[in-house]
Motif scaffolding. Structure first.
Motif, short mmCIF file in Angstrom:
data_model
loop_
_atom_site.label_atom_id
_atom_site.label_comp_id
_atom_site.label_asym_id
_atom_site.label_seq_id
_atom_site.Cartn_x
_atom_site.Cartn_y
_atom_site.Cartn_z
N HIS A 187 0.83 -1.21 0.00
CA HIS A 187 0.00 0.00 0.00
C HIS A 187 0.86 1.26 0.00
O HIS A 187 2.01 1.22 0.43
CB HIS A 187 -0.91 0.03 1.23
N VAL A 188 0.24 2.37 -0.44
CA VAL A 188 0.90 3.67 -0.30
C VAL A 188 0.91 4.03 1.19
O VAL A 188 0.25 3.36 1.99
CB VAL A 188 0.16 4.78 -1.11
N MET A 189 1.63 5.06 1.55
CA MET A 189 1.73 5.48 2.95
C MET A 189 1.97 4.27 3.87
O MET A 189 1.12 3.95 4.72
CB MET A 189 0.45 6.21 3.40
N ALA A 191 3.27 3.66 6.51
CA ALA A 191 3.12 3.77 7.98
C ALA A 191 1.67 3.61 8.42
O ALA A 191 1.39 3.33 9.58
CB ALA A 191 3.67 5.11 8.45
N MET A 192 0.73 3.79 7.49
CA MET A 192 -0.69 3.69 7.86
C MET A 192 -1.15 2.23 7.80
O MET A 192 -0.54 1.40 7.13
CB MET A 192 -1.56 4.47 6.88
N ASP A 193 -2.27 1.95 8.46
CA ASP A 193 -2.87 0.64 8.30
C ASP A 193 -3.42 0.51 6.88
O ASP A 193 -3.86 1.49 6.27
CB ASP A 193 -3.98 0.43 9.34
N ASP A 194 -3.41 -0.75 6.40
CA ASP A 194 -3.67 -0.98 4.98
C ASP A 194 -5.03 -0.44 4.51
O ASP A 194 -5.14 0.17 3.45
CB ASP A 194 -3.62 -2.49 4.68
N HIS A 212 1.56 0.79 -8.98
CA HIS A 212 2.22 -0.52 -8.97
C HIS A 212 2.60 -0.78 -7.52
O HIS A 212 3.67 -0.38 -7.05
CB HIS A 212 3.45 -0.51 -9.87
N LEU A 213 1.68 -1.41 -6.79
CA LEU A 213 1.87 -1.61 -5.35
C LEU A 213 2.33 -3.04 -5.09
O LEU A 213 1.99 -3.96 -5.84
CB LEU A 213 0.55 -1.33 -4.62
N GLY A 214 3.10 -3.20 -4.03
CA GLY A 214 3.69 -4.51 -3.77
C GLY A 214 4.63 -4.88 -4.91
O GLY A 214 4.83 -6.06 -5.21
N ALA A 215 5.18 -3.88 -5.56
CA ALA A 215 6.01 -4.10 -6.75
C ALA A 215 7.42 -3.61 -6.47
O ALA A 215 7.61 -2.52 -5.92
CB ALA A 215 5.42 -3.34 -7.93
N SER A 216 8.37 -4.42 -6.86
CA SER A 216 9.75 -4.05 -6.60
C SER A 216 10.39 -3.53 -7.88
O SER A 216 10.48 -4.25 -8.87
CB SER A 216 10.48 -5.29 -6.08
#
Ligand code: FAD
Length: 554
Positions: A187-189, A191-194, A212-216
């Motif tokens: 997720h973005v941010m 530090a926040m909860d999902d 592109h989240l969870g993307a390396s």
């Protein structure tokens, strides 16, 4: 008494605050401020908005100039002077004057380190390409702006979805650039909860940002000194005319470490409550130093402007006078704005509390930022995290439009005084319809927390294991028909008392509605009508729809 000499390394948030506080409390001290860059006291927090064009004049970012420091504070500011070594035994700083190329030494009685942080960079080839950028200071923003003006890029990739990454996404998108955002975490941010962060993702996606989240990201394709593609580990190729890397910062501790000063568990400079390092004549503040966390009471690394300014003030006072009130612990209160929405947090998220081994409970309050009957109310989701045993508030997160900042600031203030959910339920906030509600979202969150902690309401958070029971949707028939969770039966709240026989008293009942409020009313009816196993889906469809769909598919 010989004149005291205070030398400060780093002339922006922490360093400038320390210098001016020292002067206000000690008119006779000699104060030297060394800054390796071109400018002191510039507004790094404004840089994304200068790039995006919201701030049109570069000069507006210069909060105070070298001349201001000289004229108003009699502080000897030396820009392009880099501290290169500290000799603690001789109480000297070795300095390089980059304008003349002349090295020299400067003695000190008290030394304040405020050298900030360095951007973390991946170890890929192509980082030196002319279209790869990080954003830390004015010269970085000058480079980015020059590139934008000259090259008019069509596609940009931002790597890292913390607040600087998000601000850059908004700025680049606002300039008409097709923007992709790559984040290693799901997720973005991060530090926040999902489930709170995902609300900002929806906003980004609605504005056409390619997520592109969870993307390396694993490297670049470079042609003629320019990055042309960003390559992701899953094989995705993102064509890019420019890349901004914002994957976090690490404390700039080289000077301190070389001088043998102690560092803490997060590799920042370790300090006491007066910002003194392991050498009492040397202080450290800001992004280079660790802080004491308000909730865990342990060392933490929270590189934000507020703590840098406040702790700079503490260090300046202590260095100049020999005493100062202790620096206050830090809750990490922060906010980001994206496309007219905001996400803010303070203290611990649920995931941070669990990671720290702290038992916690969380509730949602979903409400307008002011009275619904007054035009223009914008919905916000407020999540309150608390310790079920002591009822102490551990943290809060909010996502919405207007008024997010106010709720988080109120809760941060309550936390500063070790407030409980009961304290929060009783805070006396200002109210008129265009500003808030007589029961503000802050109160609602506290009331719900009290109900949960007092056993008047049992709730399921998104992702919690569900009991094998019946799902009851208590919204109206048209609402239910428009959209409902898979498997839900519909008995509108208004009809529930007369239709209790349609429910199986021997099986758990999970109750839902739009935001959790009508479901709470229904839960109270059921619990007082002999149903023993009743659960509210906290935050209703607003919070559960996504998780429920995913679970149904799974
Ligand atoms: P800095 O402000 O980074 O200053 C350190 C200075 O030390 C630099 O100018 C550097 O050149 C100088 N220096 C380093 N080494 C030496 C040396 N050896 N000799 C001489 N000088 C040296 N925080 C928020 O709370 N809210 C925000 O909205 C926000 N937005 C941000 C946006 C951007 C783009 C950036 C980059 C940061 C943002 N921050 C924000 C973070 C905030 O700016 C920092 O936490 C704060 O500036 C830290 O202050 P500091 O004094 O420790 O370091």
């Amino acid at each position: 008494m010989p004149q005291m000499k205070i030398v400060i390394i780093g002339g922006v948030a922490g360093g400038a605050s320390a210098a001016t506080r020292a002067r206000r409390l000690n008119e006779s001290a000699e104060i030297v401020l060394l800054e390796k860059g071109e400018h002191v006291s510039f507004a790094n927090c404004g840089l994304p908005y200068y790039i995006g064009g919201q701030i049109t004049k570069r000069s507006k970012l210069l909060v105070a100039t070298q001349e201001d420091f000289r004229a108003k504070f009699r502080i000897d500011v030396r820009t392009r002077h880099e501290a290169v070594r500290i000799d603690r035994a001789a109480r000297q700083v070795h300095v390089m004057d980059h304008t003349t190329g002349r090295p020299y030494t400067e003695t000190y009685d008290r030394l304040i380190l405020a050298p900030g942080a360095d951007p973390i960079l991946p170890g890929w080839d192509g980082l030196d390409a002319c279209n790869v950028f990080t954003l830390r200071d004015l010269s970085d923003s000058d480079r980015i702006k020059a590139w934008l003006d000259r090259e008019k890029p069509a596609r940009a990739t931002v790597i890292g979805a913390g607040y600087i990454g998000l601000e850059m996404v908004e700025s680049l998108h606002g300039l008409g650039i097709t923007t992709s955002l790559v984040e290693l975490q799901p997720h973005v941010m991060p530090a926040m909860d999902d489930e709170m962060a995902s609300r900002i993702e929806t906003v980004l996606a609605e504005h056409g940002v390619h997520l592109h989240l969870g993307a390396s990201a694993e490297g670049f394709d470079v042609r003629q000194g320019r990055v042309v593609n960003v390559r992701l580990a899953d094989g995705t190729i993102l064509p890019a005319d420019m890349v901004v890397i914002s994957v976090g910062v690490r404390p700039n501790v080289k000077l301190a470490a070389d001088a043998g000063l102690a560092t803490g568990p997060y590799s920042g400079i370790a300090v006491n409550a007066h910002q003194q390092t392991s050498d009492p004549n040397i202080y450290a503040v800001g992004d280079a130093a660790e802080i004491c966390h308000l909730v865990t009471d342990e060392s933490a690394y929270i590189p934000l402007a507020g703590p840098a300014n406040r702790n700079g003030r503490t260090a300046g006072e202590h260095a100049a006078t020999g005493s100062a009130p202790s620096a206050t612990p830090v809750a990490g209160t922060s906010i980001v704005g994206v496309f007219g929405k905001s996400a803010a947090m303070t203290g611990l998220s649920v995931k941070a509390a669990r990671k720290a081994g702290i038992d916690c409970q969380a509730v949602y309050a979903i409400a307008g930022h002011h009275a619904g009957y007054y035009p223009g109310a914008e919905k916000l989701v407020l999540k309150l995290v608390f310790d079920p045993a002591s009822r102490r508030i551990l943290g809060a997160q909010a996502v919405g439009g207007a008024g997010v900042d106010k709720r988080i600031d109120v809760i941060a203030t309550a936390m500063r005084f070790a407030g409980t959910i009961d304290d929060l339920a009783g805070v006396d906030l200002c109210y008129a319809p265009q500003f808030g509600s007589a029961k503000d979202p802050v109160h609602l969150a506290a009331f719900i927390a009290q109900n949960v902690d007092d056993g008047r309401l049992r709730q399921l958070l998104p992702g919690d294991a569900k009991p094998d029971g019946q799902l009851l949707d208590v919204r109206t028939v048209p609402e239910y028909e428009a959209n409902h969770l898979n498997g839900a039966i519909n008995i509108p709240l208004q009809e529930l008392r007369g239709r209790l026989d349609e429910l199986d008293r021997d099986r758990p009942v999970m109750v839902t509605c739009g935001i959790g409020q009508r479901a709470y009313f229904a839960c109270r009816i059921l619990m007082q009508s002999g149903f023993a196993d009743v659960w509210n889906l906290a935050g209703g469809l607003t919070m559960h729809e996504k998780a429920w769909k995913e679970a149904s598919v799974g």
